[in-house]
Design a protein around this motif. Structure first.
Motif, PDB file in Angstrom:
ATOM      1  N   VAL A  76       0.840  -1.203   0.000  1.00  0.00           N
ATOM      2  CA  VAL A  76       0.000   0.000   0.000  1.00  0.00           C
ATOM      3  C   VAL A  76       0.872   1.249   0.000  1.00  0.00           C
ATOM      4  N   PHE A  77       0.587   2.153  -0.944  1.00  0.00           N
ATOM      5  CA  PHE A  77       1.223   3.477  -0.969  1.00  0.00           C
ATOM      6  C   PHE A  77       0.285   4.441  -0.250  1.00  0.00           C
ATOM      7  N   ALA A  78       0.702   4.885   0.915  1.00  0.00           N
ATOM      8  CA  ALA A  78      -0.129   5.809   1.700  1.00  0.00           C
ATOM      9  C   ALA A  78       0.750   6.545   2.700  1.00  0.00           C
ATOM     10  N   LYS A  79       0.213   7.652   3.239  1.00  0.00           N
ATOM     11  CA  LYS A  79       0.954   8.453   4.234  1.00  0.00           C
ATOM     12  C   LYS A  79       0.085   8.710   5.454  1.00  0.00           C
ATOM     13  N   GLY A  80       0.729   9.050   6.543  1.00  0.00           N
ATOM     14  CA  GLY A  80       0.026   9.485   7.750  1.00  0.00           C
ATOM     15  C   GLY A  80      -1.000   8.500   8.262  1.00  0.00           C
ATOM     16  N   VAL A  81      -2.206   9.025   8.500  1.00  0.00           N
ATOM     17  CA  VAL A  81      -3.295   8.225   9.071  1.00  0.00           C
ATOM     18  C   VAL A  81      -3.619   7.033   8.178  1.00  0.00           C
ATOM     19  N   LYS A  82      -3.601   7.247   6.857  1.00  0.00           N
ATOM     20  CA  LYS A  82      -3.942   6.172   5.917  1.00  0.00           C
ATOM     21  C   LYS A  82      -2.891   5.053   5.943  1.00  0.00           C
ATOM     22  N   ALA A  83      -1.642   5.422   6.169  1.00  0.00           N
ATOM     23  CA  ALA A  83      -0.575   4.421   6.283  1.00  0.00           C
ATOM     24  C   ALA A  83      -0.804   3.579   7.547  1.00  0.00           C
ATOM     25  N   ASP A  84      -1.180   4.245   8.638  1.00  0.00           N
ATOM     26  CA  ASP A  84      -1.474   3.532   9.893  1.00  0.00           C
ATOM     27  C   ASP A  84      -2.670   2.589   9.706  1.00  0.00           C
ATOM     28  N   GLU A  85      -3.661   3.096   8.968  1.00  0.00           N
ATOM     29  CA  GLU A  85      -4.874   2.322   8.692  1.00  0.00           C
ATOM     30  C   GLU A  85      -4.531   1.053   7.900  1.00  0.00           C
ATOM     31  N   ALA A  86      -3.648   1.223   6.902  1.00  0.00           N
ATOM     32  CA  ALA A  86      -3.234   0.097   6.061  1.00  0.00           C
ATOM     33  C   ALA A  86      -2.495  -0.962   6.892  1.00  0.00           C
ATOM     34  N   GLN A  87      -1.635  -0.488   7.788  1.00  0.00           N
ATOM     35  CA  GLN A  87      -0.890  -1.415   8.666  1.00  0.00           C
ATOM     36  C   GLN A  87      -1.872  -2.209   9.522  1.00  0.00           C
ATOM     37  N   ALA A  88      -2.833  -1.487  10.091  1.00  0.00           N
ATOM     38  CA  ALA A  88      -3.820  -2.119  10.977  1.00  0.00           C
ATOM     39  C   ALA A  88      -4.702  -3.112  10.226  1.00  0.00           C
ATOM     40  N   ALA A  89      -4.926  -2.852   8.928  1.00  0.00           N
ATOM     41  CA  ALA A  89      -5.799  -3.714   8.128  1.00  0.00           C
ATOM     42  C   ALA A  89      -5.086  -4.975   7.626  1.00  0.00           C
ATOM     43  N   GLY A  90      -3.785  -5.031   7.868  1.00  0.00           N
ATOM     44  CA  GLY A  90      -3.061  -6.254   7.487  1.00  0.00           C
ATOM     45  C   GLY A  90      -2.275  -6.175   6.198  1.00  0.00           C
ATOM     46  N   GLU A 106      16.377  -1.628  -7.319  1.00  0.00           N
ATOM     47  CA  GLU A 106      16.750  -2.939  -6.782  1.00  0.00           C
ATOM     48  C   GLU A 106      15.885  -4.066  -7.337  1.00  0.00           C
ATOM     49  N   GLY A 107      14.845  -3.687  -8.113  1.00  0.00           N
ATOM     50  CA  GLY A 107      13.988  -4.710  -8.715  1.00  0.00           C
ATOM     51  C   GLY A 107      13.135  -5.470  -7.712  1.00  0.00           C
ATOM     52  N   TRP A 108      12.816  -4.801  -6.586  1.00  0.00           N
ATOM     53  CA  TRP A 108      12.017  -5.457  -5.546  1.00  0.00           C
ATOM     54  C   TRP A 108      10.557  -5.548  -5.984  1.00  0.00           C
ATOM     55  N   LEU A 109      10.050  -6.764  -6.083  1.00  0.00           N
ATOM     56  CA  LEU A 109       8.656  -6.976  -6.508  1.00  0.00           C
ATOM     57  C   LEU A 109       8.018  -8.116  -5.711  1.00  0.00           C
ATOM     58  N   ASP A 110       8.303  -8.172  -4.417  1.00  0.00           N
ATOM     59  CA  ASP A 110       7.768  -9.258  -3.570  1.00  0.00           C
ATOM     60  C   ASP A 110       6.345  -8.981  -3.093  1.00  0.00           C
ATOM     61  N   PHE A 111       5.468  -8.601  -4.022  1.00  0.00           N
ATOM     62  CA  PHE A 111       4.068  -8.312  -3.682  1.00  0.00           C
ATOM     63  C   PHE A 111       3.215  -8.691  -4.877  1.00  0.00           C
ATOM     64  N   ASP A 112       1.924  -8.939  -4.622  1.00  0.00           N
ATOM     65  CA  ASP A 112       1.019  -9.401  -5.681  1.00  0.00           C
ATOM     66  C   ASP A 112       0.023  -8.339  -6.132  1.00  0.00           C
ATOM     67  N   VAL A 113      -0.329  -7.414  -5.206  1.00  0.00           N
ATOM     68  CA  VAL A 113      -1.301  -6.367  -5.518  1.00  0.00           C
ATOM     69  C   VAL A 113      -0.801  -5.052  -4.916  1.00  0.00           C
ATOM     70  N   VAL A 114      -0.993  -3.965  -5.660  1.00  0.00           N
ATOM     71  CA  VAL A 114      -0.612  -2.639  -5.158  1.00  0.00           C
ATOM     72  C   VAL A 114      -1.870  -1.796  -4.986  1.00  0.00           C
ATOM     73  N   VAL A 115      -2.015  -1.224  -3.803  1.00  0.00           N
ATOM     74  CA  VAL A 115      -3.128  -0.312  -3.500  1.00  0.00           C
ATOM     75  C   VAL A 115      -2.517   1.064  -3.236  1.00  0.00           C
ATOM     76  N   ALA A 116      -3.204   2.126  -3.641  1.00  0.00           N
ATOM     77  CA  ALA A 116      -2.701   3.474  -3.377  1.00  0.00           C
ATOM     78  C   ALA A 116      -3.849   4.422  -3.072  1.00  0.00           C
ATOM     79  N   THR A 117      -3.594   5.368  -2.177  1.00  0.00           N
ATOM     80  CA  THR A 117      -4.582   6.428  -1.962  1.00  0.00           C
ATOM     81  C   THR A 117      -4.426   7.406  -3.131  1.00  0.00           C
ATOM     82  N   PRO A 118      -5.500   8.110  -3.528  1.00  0.00           N
ATOM     83  CA  PRO A 118      -5.434   8.993  -4.708  1.00  0.00           C
ATOM     84  C   PRO A 118      -4.283  10.002  -4.650  1.00  0.00           C
ATOM     85  N   ASP A 119      -4.001  10.527  -3.449  1.00  0.00           N
ATOM     86  CA  ASP A 119      -2.934  11.541  -3.333  1.00  0.00           C
ATOM     87  C   ASP A 119      -1.541  10.968  -3.593  1.00  0.00           C
ATOM     88  N   MET A 120      -1.415   9.650  -3.605  1.00  0.00           N
ATOM     89  CA  MET A 120      -0.110   9.018  -3.826  1.00  0.00           C
ATOM     90  C   MET A 120       0.115   8.613  -5.289  1.00  0.00           C
TER      91      MET A 120
END
Length: 232
Positions: A76-90, A106-120
């Protein structure tokens, strides 16, 4: 193309001239999934769309009733409260600009889905060349560009999948695992088909579903009755 013994044996269970009903197709594909690992059951849906035209594109997402059988890693790409929310949601990974060099250099791609808040999205846009070709770019239609990161993560972890046309106007989607019961695979397939039928562009001329094939990772394809499926 030379095929292995298992594939050749499995192919004997499939009548190439026949178009199967859903229940029959699922039973055959399950029977043919004899690999040492839990094979993924997939649907390949050839449409009558012409993806070169914007008004004939298909893209969306659907939550499978029984999930995909796969553990999905969410970034998840997010900042502030939304980043905390994402952490809490798993969410498995949460970050912002700090992730750009890691993915780009570094070519890091160890994820399957990317979520982002509109501001990001301005930040995520810089990763378009890396994420785009891999189908990982967040998109509002798929529900992965959203302020409600908690719901987005919950849906993805519950078995939400994206579907979209490829360059040959085919939609490729996972239906579940070979270890699923036939009933679970049927309910997942019905959910996918219902979503794709609802997504039919008004501009499509002629048959919307040209062909539907069900297959397992290592097994032969089983053709389904597309005409019947359109009338379900």
């Amino acid at each position: 193309m030379k095929r292995g013994k298992k594939y050749v044996e499995a192919a004997k269970n499939v009548d190439r001239q026949k178009q199967y009903d859903t229940a029959e197709a699922i039973a055959i594909v399950k029977k043919n999934a004899t690999a040492k690992f839990d094979e993924t059951i997939e649907a390949h849906i050839r449409t009558g769309c012409d993806g070169r035209h914007a008004d004939q594109q298909i893209r969306g997402a659907v939550v499978l009733p029984h999930g995909t059988g796969k553990t999905v890693r969410v970034l998840v790409f997010a900042k502030g409260v939304k980043a905390d929310e994402a952490q809490a949601a798993g969410a498995d990974y949460v970050g912002a600009e700090d992730l750009i060099p890691r993915i780009q250099n570094e070519g890091w791609l160890d994820f399957d889905v990317v979520v982002a808040t509109p501001d990001m999205m301005g930040v995520v846009g810089r990763l378009g060349r890396v994420l785009g070709p891999k189908g990982l770019m967040p998109n509002p239609k798929a529900g992965t560009v959203t302020m409600d990161v908690t719901k987005a993560i919950a849906d993805i972890k519950a078995g939400k999948i994206e579907y979209r046309l490829d360059k040959t106007n085919i939609v490729h989607v996972p239906v579940g695992k070979a270890s699923f019961t036939e009933e679970q695979l049927q309910e997942n397939f019905d959910a996918i088909l219902s979503a794709i039928m609802k997504a039919k562009p008004a501009a499509v001329k002629g048959a919307y579903l040209k062909s539907v094939t069900l297959t397992s990772t290592m097994g032969p394809g089983v053709r389904m009755n597309a005409v019947k499926l359109m009338n379900v």
